[in-house]
Design an enzyme around this catalytic site. Structure first.
Site, PDB file in Angstrom:
ATOM      1  N   GLN A  10     -22.660  19.155  14.444  1.00 23.35           N
ATOM      2  CA  GLN A  10     -24.078  19.186  14.109  1.00 23.35           C
ATOM      3  C   GLN A  10     -24.749  20.536  14.369  1.00 23.35           C
ATOM      4  O   GLN A  10     -25.592  20.983  13.596  1.00 23.35           O
ATOM      5  CB  GLN A  10     -24.796  18.088  14.886  1.00 23.35           C
ATOM      6  CG  GLN A  10     -26.085  17.631  14.272  1.00 23.35           C
ATOM      7  CD  GLN A  10     -26.511  16.306  14.877  1.00 23.35           C
ATOM      8  OE1 GLN A  10     -26.988  16.262  16.004  1.00 23.35           O
ATOM      9  NE2 GLN A  10     -26.336  15.232  14.122  1.00 23.35           N
TER      10      GLN A  10
ATOM     11  N   GLU B 258     -18.017  15.512  20.226  1.00 22.36           N
ATOM     12  CA  GLU B 258     -17.412  16.536  19.364  1.00 22.36           C
ATOM     13  C   GLU B 258     -15.890  16.571  19.481  1.00 22.36           C
ATOM     14  O   GLU B 258     -15.201  16.875  18.499  1.00 22.36           O
ATOM     15  CB  GLU B 258     -18.011  17.909  19.682  1.00 22.36           C
ATOM     16  CG  GLU B 258     -19.410  18.118  19.124  1.00 22.36           C
ATOM     17  CD  GLU B 258     -20.471  17.324  19.858  1.00 22.36           C
ATOM     18  OE1 GLU B 258     -21.498  16.981  19.255  1.00 22.36           O
ATOM     19  OE2 GLU B 258     -20.252  17.048  21.075  1.00 22.36           O
TER      20      GLU B 258
ATOM     21  N   LEU C 209     -21.039  10.069  19.196  1.00 19.78           N
ATOM     22  CA  LEU C 209     -21.568  11.348  19.678  1.00 19.78           C
ATOM     23  C   LEU C 209     -20.570  11.995  20.638  1.00 19.78           C
ATOM     24  O   LEU C 209     -20.722  11.940  21.853  1.00 19.78           O
ATOM     25  CB  LEU C 209     -22.914  11.120  20.375  1.00 19.78           C
ATOM     26  CG  LEU C 209     -23.687  12.368  20.802  1.00 19.78           C
ATOM     27  CD1 LEU C 209     -24.169  13.133  19.589  1.00 19.78           C
ATOM     28  CD2 LEU C 209     -24.879  11.967  21.667  1.00 19.78           C
TER      29      LEU C 209
ATOM     30  N   TYR D  15     -22.886  22.839  19.961  1.00 22.98           N
ATOM     31  CA  TYR D  15     -22.186  21.606  20.308  1.00 22.98           C
ATOM     32  C   TYR D  15     -20.669  21.749  20.182  1.00 22.98           C
ATOM     33  O   TYR D  15     -19.922  20.884  20.649  1.00 22.98           O
ATOM     34  CB  TYR D  15     -22.643  20.456  19.405  1.00 22.98           C
ATOM     35  CG  TYR D  15     -24.090  20.067  19.543  1.00 22.98           C
ATOM     36  CD1 TYR D  15     -24.938  20.690  20.458  1.00 22.98           C
ATOM     37  CD2 TYR D  15     -24.636  19.078  18.738  1.00 22.98           C
ATOM     38  CE1 TYR D  15     -26.273  20.331  20.575  1.00 22.98           C
ATOM     39  CE2 TYR D  15     -25.975  18.703  18.844  1.00 22.98           C
ATOM     40  CZ  TYR D  15     -26.780  19.346  19.766  1.00 22.98           C
ATOM     41  OH  TYR D  15     -28.099  18.980  19.879  1.00 22.98           O
TER      42      TYR D  15
ATOM     43  N   GLU E 177     -21.576  13.409  13.111  1.00 22.20           N
ATOM     44  CA  GLU E 177     -22.729  12.714  13.668  1.00 22.20           C
ATOM     45  C   GLU E 177     -23.893  12.753  12.665  1.00 22.20           C
ATOM     46  O   GLU E 177     -24.314  13.833  12.249  1.00 22.20           O
ATOM     47  CB  GLU E 177     -23.138  13.363  14.987  1.00 22.20           C
ATOM     48  CG  GLU E 177     -22.035  13.301  16.040  1.00 22.20           C
ATOM     49  CD  GLU E 177     -22.172  14.375  17.105  1.00 22.20           C
ATOM     50  OE1 GLU E 177     -23.237  15.027  17.157  1.00 22.20           O
ATOM     51  OE2 GLU E 177     -21.211  14.568  17.872  1.00 22.20           O
TER      52      GLU E 177
ATOM     53  N   HIS F 270     -30.068  24.904  19.456  1.00 20.87           N
ATOM     54  CA  HIS F 270     -30.277  24.781  18.019  1.00 20.87           C
ATOM     55  C   HIS F 270     -30.383  26.130  17.332  1.00 20.87           C
ATOM     56  O   HIS F 270     -30.546  26.187  16.111  1.00 20.87           O
ATOM     57  CB  HIS F 270     -31.539  23.946  17.756  1.00 20.87           C
ATOM     58  CG  HIS F 270     -31.469  22.586  18.377  1.00 20.87           C
ATOM     59  ND1 HIS F 270     -32.225  22.229  19.466  1.00 20.87           N
ATOM     60  CD2 HIS F 270     -30.698  21.518  18.086  1.00 20.87           C
ATOM     61  CE1 HIS F 270     -31.935  20.991  19.811  1.00 20.87           C
ATOM     62  NE2 HIS F 270     -31.010  20.532  18.991  1.00 20.87           N
TER      63      HIS F 270
END
Length: 730
Positions: free
Chosen positions: A468, A446, A444, A472, A415, A517
């Protein structure tokens, strides 16, 4: 009377009531000649008797698998509509398909022996070698699948995509250029998110004009173990998808199944576009030997299915065409049954696997010398001048460019990796330099990203896929656990999934955080047998270890996960602003890091700090402050989290007799658990402590520092360890 005996009795009685034709006709159906009809019938008979034999073997104490194909024997027509070189990823009720393909391919392959050795877990079974009952053979282009609850669909999509892409890149593809990828599954599986995602990604690719020669085959018996599929649901869900041609037939009618399958295969082969073949089936003998159908099915439902027996339908076709008389049908049925049970008796005497070493041998072959040689391969000047100071991100970018220049079959995707160059710019410029055929964006999803990598590696390409963020990965981890990692194991290395998955992860990212993140959960990766986990911290290690991962994929079929610490991507300084101590010289192309080798900083004899990832700069800074207090440390960067560098770990632990493991992952399920266990297993006589992040998700903002390991935590734990007493005997 058992269900097997009931099924046998019904078949015999029904065949006895058939009428013979007055003359022989050449066609047994609209498109099926009599020779094809006989091949189909023999494959169906072999499959039906193999189901009975499997249950008999269980009664003898040497049968371990009773999910059968009875009622699904119409898939033999599908096999005969395909070519034996078309790759097939099969549903676990594909006994007749497998038998038909073996007949179609020739070469003396005994499909019944293959299947029953699998039932007996015999080490001589030719694909899995007694590790599981699977349908698979390289000579038949049948790719083994161990649990086909839709998990194999993303791989099938990847295989279909790879056929044209390999040709475009000049790579040697494992399949013919006009091959059709056949992927079969049950009606319950169409509801799985993996199936929905795989079909969607196929339609998405086809919509963009990419060749996608995949035939999805739903064998619909109306049941998912005991849960009924609503009437007409499969057609409603998949019959009107844009870009997905829909074909349907009664899979219990051999002529209709064959004609429709041929039409569907021809559509895919000619147009290089996907299709969905919906075959209505019945299921006999329950889901498996332990399944009591009476608990959830009415006798009238079972009786109605018996009237649709595909063996009986084929027998009726052959007698109506004058090819066989009813008595000849029964004679053939008994002759095949006798042969199958003779094979079953032999399978009872087969040798099982006898050692753990023997069982695990195919999981992760390691040939470090060949990997070292492959790591040095280069056909272009390096992407960056050797010796130029680079950050971690720059080192990865340059190395990807070097590898793309050296391996024309390598593809980089994920992605945002193409035009944007990645969220953090790590793949910036690669698409412009190497083209959209080799560096490209995916949708998008996985599961689709990993499935593409699985199919590409299986088909002759060298995939480097990006997930990413580490968080994810978790919605797609079965593509690693259930598909990638098992393929060599269940094929004895005959099939491989060479691939590298780049994942941006770990904590300490500032200004853009939260647990999605700043994910620090690695337990899901560390317990997958055979998967290599690389975790570089320094720029020079990032370059050298990425070369190793790609070389290991190419040489040994290794499934490699390359964890990239987001917080260190663009870091330049270590101790003070402007010191540039986290930059490193870009290493020459011949430099690589062997799998399972650590790196040590310092020669202190008081304390060994063992760490990885962001823990390395934290530990180096803490070690400097400890040194100012008169405590001499050495810092060990594990670099490889699977397999752990146990020999290096023990050497550095024994050098001081005191070990503090600095683990940025969670205390429960984190890397430090494995490190401490390795020391205990090796009977390390020294003192061991660990400091780890809290068992918590990582929150936003400054609150993240409250759950992640800090330099203060390291210093405090080091002081407590040293105050525990004199250095123990090492």
């Amino acid at each position: 009377m058992s269900a097997v005996e009931d099924l046998d009795r019904h078949f015999r009685e029904a065949v006895a009531g058939l009428r013979s034709a007055d003359s022989v006709i050449e066609q047994a159906g609209e498109g099926m000649d009599t020779r094809t009809a006989l091949d189909l019938f023999d494959a169906q008979l072999e499959s039906r008797h193999a189901d009975a034999a499997a249950r008999w073997m269980q009664q003898q104490g040497r049968g371990y698998y009773t999910i059968g194909s009875s009622g699904h024997e119409g898939n033999a027509a599908l096999a005969l509509a395909l070519r034996p070189t078309d790759p097939a990823l099969l549903h676990y009720r594909s006994g007749a398909f497998y038998c038909a393909r073996a007949r179609q391919a020739g070469g003396g392959i005994d499909a019944v022996r293959d299947m029953l050795l699998g039932v007996a877990a015999g080490a001589e079974e030719p694909i899995a070698g007694g590790r599981h009952k699977v349908y698979g053979r390289r000579e038949l282009a049948v790719i083994p699948q161990t649990s086909t609850i839709a998990s194999h669909l993303p791989r099938a999509v990847g295989v279909a995509w790879s056929i044209a892409r390999a040709k475009r890149l000049g790579a040697e593809c494992a399949w013919p250029g006009d091959a059709v990828v056949c992927c079969s599954f049950g009606d319950a599986s169409v509801n799985h998110s993996t199936a929905a995602g795989a079909v969607n990604s196929t339609c998405h690719a086809a919509y963009r004009g990419l060749p996608m020669p995949v035939l999805f085959v739903c064998e619909d018996n109306g049941l998912g173990i005991s849960v009924p599929t609503p009437h007409d649901w499969v057609r409603h869900a998949y019959g009107n998808r844009p870009g997905l041609a829909y074909f349907a037939a009664d899979g219990c009618d051999p002529s209709a199944a064959f004609d429709t399958a041929r039409e569907a295969v021809a559509h895919v082969r000619k147009n290089r576009r996907p299709a969905f073949l919906h075959l209505s089936m019945v299921r006999f003998l329950g889901h498996a030997g332990s399944d009591a159908e009476a608990a959830y099915r009415m006798p009238s439902e079972v009786a109605a299915d018996l009237e649709r027996d595909p063996l009986l339908a084929t027998a009726g076709l052959l007698t109506a065409a004058g090819v066989l008389t009813p008595q000849q049908v029964l004679d053939r049925y008994d002759e095949v049954g006798g042969r199958v049970f003779a094979v079953a008796k032999e399978a009872l005497e087969s040798e099982p696997l006898t050692t753990a070493t023997q069982i695990a041998a195919p999981i992760a072959p390691r040939r470090p010398d060949l990997v070292a040689t492959a790591s040095r391969r280069t056909s272009e000047p390096p992407a960056a001048p050797v010796g130029e100071p680079v950050t971690v991100a720059q080192a990865i970018t340059h190395t990807l460019a070097d590898l793309l220049g050296s391996h024309p079959e390598m593809v980089v995707f994920g992605e945002d990796v193409g035009r944007k160059g990645g969220v953090y710019g790590v793949t910036r410029g690669l698409q412009r330099r190497f083209g959209t055929a080799r560096v490209f964006d995916t949708l998008l999803d996985e599961q689709a990203v990993l499935g593409l990598a699985l199919g590409a590696g299986l088909s002759g390409l060298l995939p480097v896929a990006e997930i990413q963020y580490l968080a994810y990965l978790h919605n797609a981890e079965d593509q690693l656990r259930g598909e990638a990692a098992t393929l060599q194991f269940f094929s004895q290395g005959q099939y491989r999934n060479p691939l590298v998955i780049r994942i941006a992860g770990y904590g300490y990212q500032r200004g853009f955080g939260g647990h999605f993140h700043n994910d620090n959960a690695l337990g899901v990766l560390r317990d997958i047998p055979g998967v290599v986990i690389a975790s570089p911290s320094r720029p020079d290690d990032a370059a050298a270890m990425l070369r190793t991962c790609v070389a290991a994929a190419k040489v040994d079929g290794t499934v490699g996960v390359f964890l990239e610490p987001i917080a260190l991507y663009h870091t330049r300084d270590l101790h003070t602003d402007g010191d540039n101590d986290w930059l490193a010289a870009y290493p020459p192309p011949a430099e690589h890091v062997p799998i399972g080798r650590a790196r040590t900083y310092g020669t202190g004899t008081d304390l060994t700090l063992v760490t990885f990832g962001n823990g390395l700069p934290l530990s180096l800074r803490a070690a400097r402050r400890l040194e100012q207090r008169g405590i001499a440390c050495r810092v060990v960067d594990l670099r490889w989290l699977a397999p752990l560098p146990v020999d290096d770990l023990l050497r550095e632990a024994r050098a001081t007799g005191r070990v503090l493991v600095v683990d940025e992952t969670r205390r429960t399920g984190g890397v430090s658990e494995g490190v401490v266990t390795a020391l205990v297993d090796a009977r390390f006589a020294g003192t061991v402590r660990r400091v780890a992040s809290a068992d918590s998700f990582v929150p936003l903002g400054q609150a993240a520092q409250l759950v992640l390991v800090s330099e203060a935590d390291i210093e405090r734990a080091a002081g407590e360890l040293l105050s525990a007493g004199p250095r123990p005997d090492r």
